[in-house]
Design a protein around this motif. Structure first.
Motif, PDB file in Angstrom:
ATOM      1  N   THR A 178      13.930   1.483   1.106  1.00  0.00           N
ATOM      2  CA  THR A 178      12.867   2.179   1.582  1.00  0.00           C
ATOM      3  C   THR A 178      11.719   1.890   0.808  1.00  0.00           C
ATOM      4  O   THR A 178      11.831   1.202  -0.364  1.00  0.00           O
ATOM      5  N   ILE A 179      10.721   2.612   1.160  1.00  0.00           N
ATOM      6  CA  ILE A 179       9.560   2.714   0.291  1.00  0.00           C
ATOM      7  C   ILE A 179       9.541   3.287  -1.196  1.00  0.00           C
ATOM      8  O   ILE A 179       8.981   2.495  -2.048  1.00  0.00           O
ATOM      9  N   THR A 180      10.396   4.201  -1.250  1.00  0.00           N
ATOM     10  CA  THR A 180      10.603   4.652  -2.572  1.00  0.00           C
ATOM     11  C   THR A 180      11.144   3.445  -3.494  1.00  0.00           C
ATOM     12  O   THR A 180      10.924   3.478  -4.405  1.00  0.00           O
ATOM     13  N   GLU A 181      12.183   2.819  -2.924  1.00  0.00           N
ATOM     14  CA  GLU A 181      12.599   1.866  -3.635  1.00  0.00           C
ATOM     15  C   GLU A 181      11.743   0.658  -3.977  1.00  0.00           C
ATOM     16  O   GLU A 181      11.756   0.287  -5.210  1.00  0.00           O
ATOM     17  N   LEU A 182      11.076   0.413  -3.203  1.00  0.00           N
ATOM     18  CA  LEU A 182       9.917  -0.743  -3.334  1.00  0.00           C
ATOM     19  C   LEU A 182       8.877  -0.284  -4.511  1.00  0.00           C
ATOM     20  O   LEU A 182       8.417  -0.932  -5.333  1.00  0.00           O
ATOM     21  N   ALA A 236       0.901  -1.014   0.053  1.00  0.00           N
ATOM     22  CA  ALA A 236      -0.104  -0.027   0.037  1.00  0.00           C
ATOM     23  C   ALA A 236       0.927   1.368   0.047  1.00  0.00           C
ATOM     24  O   ALA A 236       0.402   2.140  -0.613  1.00  0.00           O
ATOM     25  N   LEU A 237       1.880   1.231   0.642  1.00  0.00           N
ATOM     26  CA  LEU A 237       2.821   2.267   0.888  1.00  0.00           C
ATOM     27  C   LEU A 237       3.572   2.466  -0.489  1.00  0.00           C
ATOM     28  O   LEU A 237       3.919   3.644  -0.811  1.00  0.00           O
ATOM     29  N   ALA A 238       3.960   1.480  -1.116  1.00  0.00           N
ATOM     30  CA  ALA A 238       4.616   1.714  -2.401  1.00  0.00           C
ATOM     31  C   ALA A 238       3.668   2.215  -3.432  1.00  0.00           C
ATOM     32  O   ALA A 238       3.946   3.253  -4.218  1.00  0.00           O
ATOM     33  N   TYR A 239       2.231   1.792  -3.434  1.00  0.00           N
ATOM     34  CA  TYR A 239       1.288   2.274  -4.406  1.00  0.00           C
ATOM     35  C   TYR A 239       0.976   3.786  -3.867  1.00  0.00           C
ATOM     36  O   TYR A 239       1.016   4.639  -4.839  1.00  0.00           O
ATOM     37  N   LEU A 240       1.017   4.161  -2.633  1.00  0.00           N
ATOM     38  CA  LEU A 240       0.740   5.561  -2.396  1.00  0.00           C
ATOM     39  C   LEU A 240       2.140   6.472  -2.683  1.00  0.00           C
ATOM     40  O   LEU A 240       2.023   7.547  -3.302  1.00  0.00           O
ATOM     41  N   ALA A 241       3.339   5.994  -2.507  1.00  0.00           N
ATOM     42  CA  ALA A 241       4.448   6.738  -3.176  1.00  0.00           C
ATOM     43  C   ALA A 241       4.290   6.779  -4.607  1.00  0.00           C
ATOM     44  O   ALA A 241       4.868   7.904  -5.037  1.00  0.00           O
TER      45      ALA A 241
END
Length: 146
Positions: A127-131, A13-18
């Motif tokens: 990080t979430i950005t990498e994901l 979910a956080l990857a999608y949000l990013a």
């Protein structure tokens, strides 16, 4: 699995949000895009709001956005926010934590310790950005412009 289902859903979910950080994103959209049960994701996101990772805006044009930039949030951070009982220090062969067996370590202790260090390096440096970049590269998450 090196983390819980809750953490896995949060990371997706956080990857999608990013990938969609230029706008507010609703839980319903993320749940549908990432195939996550909406009630479960709502609970996860409200916990992340409480932890001050996300910001929530109510109303018809509301949704979620980051309070902490996704490039500063690691997988291990998400684990800490959501999985208070997370332990990577358990013995690979015996019940309990490795330190309980310090005087007579199991036969795979040295290998398990080395592997555990690699896992922790991965969790604390990814990080979430990498994901999000991996998600975007593989096309598993599509951006929806609102």
């Amino acid at each position: 699995m090196i983390y819980s289902e809750t953490v896995k859903y949060a990371l997706l979910a956080l990857a999608y949000l990013a990938l969609n950080r230029d706008r507010l994103v609703k839980v319903e959209e993320i749940a549908e895009a990432q195939n996550i049960p909406k009630p479960f994701l709502s609970k996860i996101f409200h916990k992340l709001v409480k932890e001050r990772v996300l910001r929530s805006y109510k109303g018809p044009n509301g949704g979620f956005t980051f309070m902490i930039p996704p490039e500063k949030i690691t997988i291990y951070d998400v684990i800490r926010y959501l999985d208070e009982d997370y332990r990577l220090d358990y013995c690979a062969l015996r019940p309990g934590r490795c330190e309980e067996w310090r005087s007579s370590p199991c036969t795979v202790h040295d290998k398990w310790t080395a592997l555990r260090e690699h896992i922790m390096e991965y969790l604390t440096s990814t990080t979430i950005t990498e994901l999000a970049g991996v998600e975007e590269k593989h096309g598993e998450t599509t951006q929806v412009k609102g």
